[in-house]
Write an enzyme that holds these catalytic residues in place. Structure first.
Site, short mmCIF file in Angstrom:
data_model
loop_
_atom_site.label_atom_id
_atom_site.label_comp_id
_atom_site.label_asym_id
_atom_site.label_seq_id
_atom_site.Cartn_x
_atom_site.Cartn_y
_atom_site.Cartn_z
N ARG A 107 68.36 -3.52 -116.74
CA ARG A 107 67.25 -3.20 -115.44
C ARG A 107 66.67 -2.46 -114.96
NH1 ARG A 107 65.58 -7.23 -111.85
NH2 ARG A 107 65.10 -6.38 -109.42
N HIS A 134 58.53 -7.06 -116.63
CA HIS A 134 59.07 -7.95 -115.80
C HIS A 134 58.99 -9.34 -116.80
CE1 HIS A 134 62.34 -9.74 -113.39
NE2 HIS A 134 61.74 -9.34 -111.94
N GLN A 137 61.37 -13.10 -115.43
CA GLN A 137 60.62 -13.26 -114.39
C GLN A 137 59.49 -14.22 -115.03
OE1 GLN A 137 61.40 -12.64 -111.06
NE2 GLN A 137 60.33 -14.76 -110.74
N ASP A 230 54.25 -10.56 -104.23
CA ASP A 230 55.17 -10.23 -104.22
C ASP A 230 55.61 -8.26 -103.01
OD1 ASP A 230 57.84 -7.94 -105.26
OD2 ASP A 230 56.78 -7.51 -106.92
N CYS A 271 58.69 -13.36 -106.01
CA CYS A 271 59.73 -13.64 -107.08
C CYS A 271 61.27 -13.08 -106.33
CB CYS A 271 59.90 -12.27 -108.12
SG CYS A 271 58.48 -11.27 -107.75
N ARG A 316 65.16 -18.25 -112.77
CA ARG A 316 65.84 -17.70 -113.33
C ARG A 316 67.27 -17.84 -114.36
NH1 ARG A 316 64.30 -12.27 -111.42
NH2 ARG A 316 64.89 -11.88 -114.04
#
Length: 339
Positions: A107, A134, A137, A230, A271, A316
């Site tokens: 990440r 991503h 996700q 987001d 998210c 997740r």
């Protein structure tokens, strides 16, 4: 036969729509196993490196618990534990880690870093977020949509806010791949790149999905089964907060905008983390400076019965578990699933 064996998930288009859908369904299966306390040690005895150049709550927690549930040992390496090209090249780091670990999560910032880790490590690498994509996700998000609606094809997903960040890119392309109509509402300066839009339109032509990118927030949410947003300023982004907030306030998810969907049962997705109240230092500072009580989403919508943000956050875990088990576990997956 395992279609996924030893493959890396670096961006969504590395996989076919059928493969993405398989991961979504496998994640739902693993969620049921966990709820019933049925062990699923597909990765017994494996060691997983978790590389975090950017800090994280959900991604780190999900990878750690997922690895442990699968019988593997996760090892966290933060930005102070690993060089990421400062004193050792990414390629050299990848070779070393690949010789000791069975799989690597990364990440951070550059997509090139995660691509090099996959190229030189010789083990599956999973993109836990880069500036561009991503993918972990996405499996959680479309799993949440499928749980809620029972299907994906033909749904309409609206995303409003900063359209050219990793979430805008990933949702645009993944929705198009999976036959979900995708409507992005963002100011012209913050819309996805022509390259990403072309990628989505190509996928949409195969799946029968519709792609809309517009500067009009009302047009963006029209007919939406789910509305997604987001944070407006990404981690590490060096921009004027004042300009960005002024630019994006018309795209705030609030009761007025949700009413414009024309549907009574539109669900709300995010998210996380979300600036929906003043219970964070950042939220307090922004309220004091700009006189706003919320940024990308208002508290009443965030905490409404239509909001699935915490179900989405839990997913997740299950989706990351599915990705790791499929690519690193010795699974038997019949070929006909992908026909």
């Amino acid at each position: 036969m395992n279609h996924f064996a030893n493959r890396s998930l670096l961006k969504e288009i590395d996989f076919t729509p059928n493969e993405l859908e398989y991961l979504i369904d496998f994640a739902s299966h693993l969620k049921q196993l966990k709820q019933q306390n049925i062990p699923h040690h597909y990765l017994q005895g494996k060691n997983i490196a978790l590389l975090f150049e950017k800090s994280s709550t959900r991604t780190r927690s999900a990878f750690t618990v997922a690895a442990t549930d699968l019988g593997a040992h996760p090892e966290f390496l933060g930005k102070n534990d690993i060089q990421f090209g400062k004193k050792e090249s990414t390629a050299d780091t990848a070779k070393v880690l690949g010789s000791m670990f069975d799989g690597i999560e990364y990440r951070g910032f550059a997509q090139e870093t995660v691509e090099q880790l996959a190229q030189f490590s010789g083990v599956p690498v999973w993109n836990g977020l880069t500036d561009q994509w991503h993918p972990t996700q996405m499996i959680a998000d479309f799993m949440t949509l499928k749980e809620h609606f029972g299907h994906l094809k033909g749904l309409t997903l609206a995303y409003v806010g900063d359209g050219r960040n990793n979430m805008g890119n990933s949702l645009l392309v993944t929705a198009a791949m999976l036959g979900v109509n995708i409507q992005i509402g963002a100011p012209t300066a913050l819309q996805p790149s022509a390259t990403v839009i072309a990628m989505a339109k190509k996928a949409a032509a195969d799946s029968g999905s519709q792609v809309l990118v517009t500067a009009d927030p009302v047009a963006a949410v029209a007919g939406a089964d789910a509305v997604y947003t987001d944070v407006w300023i990404s981690m590490g982004e060096d921009i004027s907060a004042h300009e960005r907030i002024k630019q994006l306030l018309p795209y705030q998810i609030n009761a007025e905008l949700i009413a414009q969907t024309g549907k009574a049962d539109t669900i709300i997705m995010h998210c996380l983390p979300a600036y929906h109240d003043q219970k964070t230092e950042v939220g307090q500072a922004l309220e004091a400076e700009f006189g706003v009580t919320a940024l990308e989403i208002t508290d009443d919508v965030f905490n409404s019965p239509q909001s699935v943000v915490f179900q989405e956050a839990e997913n997740r875990l299950h989706s990351i578990k599915a990705i790791m088990a499929a690519t690193l576990g010795d699974l038997f997956i019949p070929d006909q699933w992908f026909k």
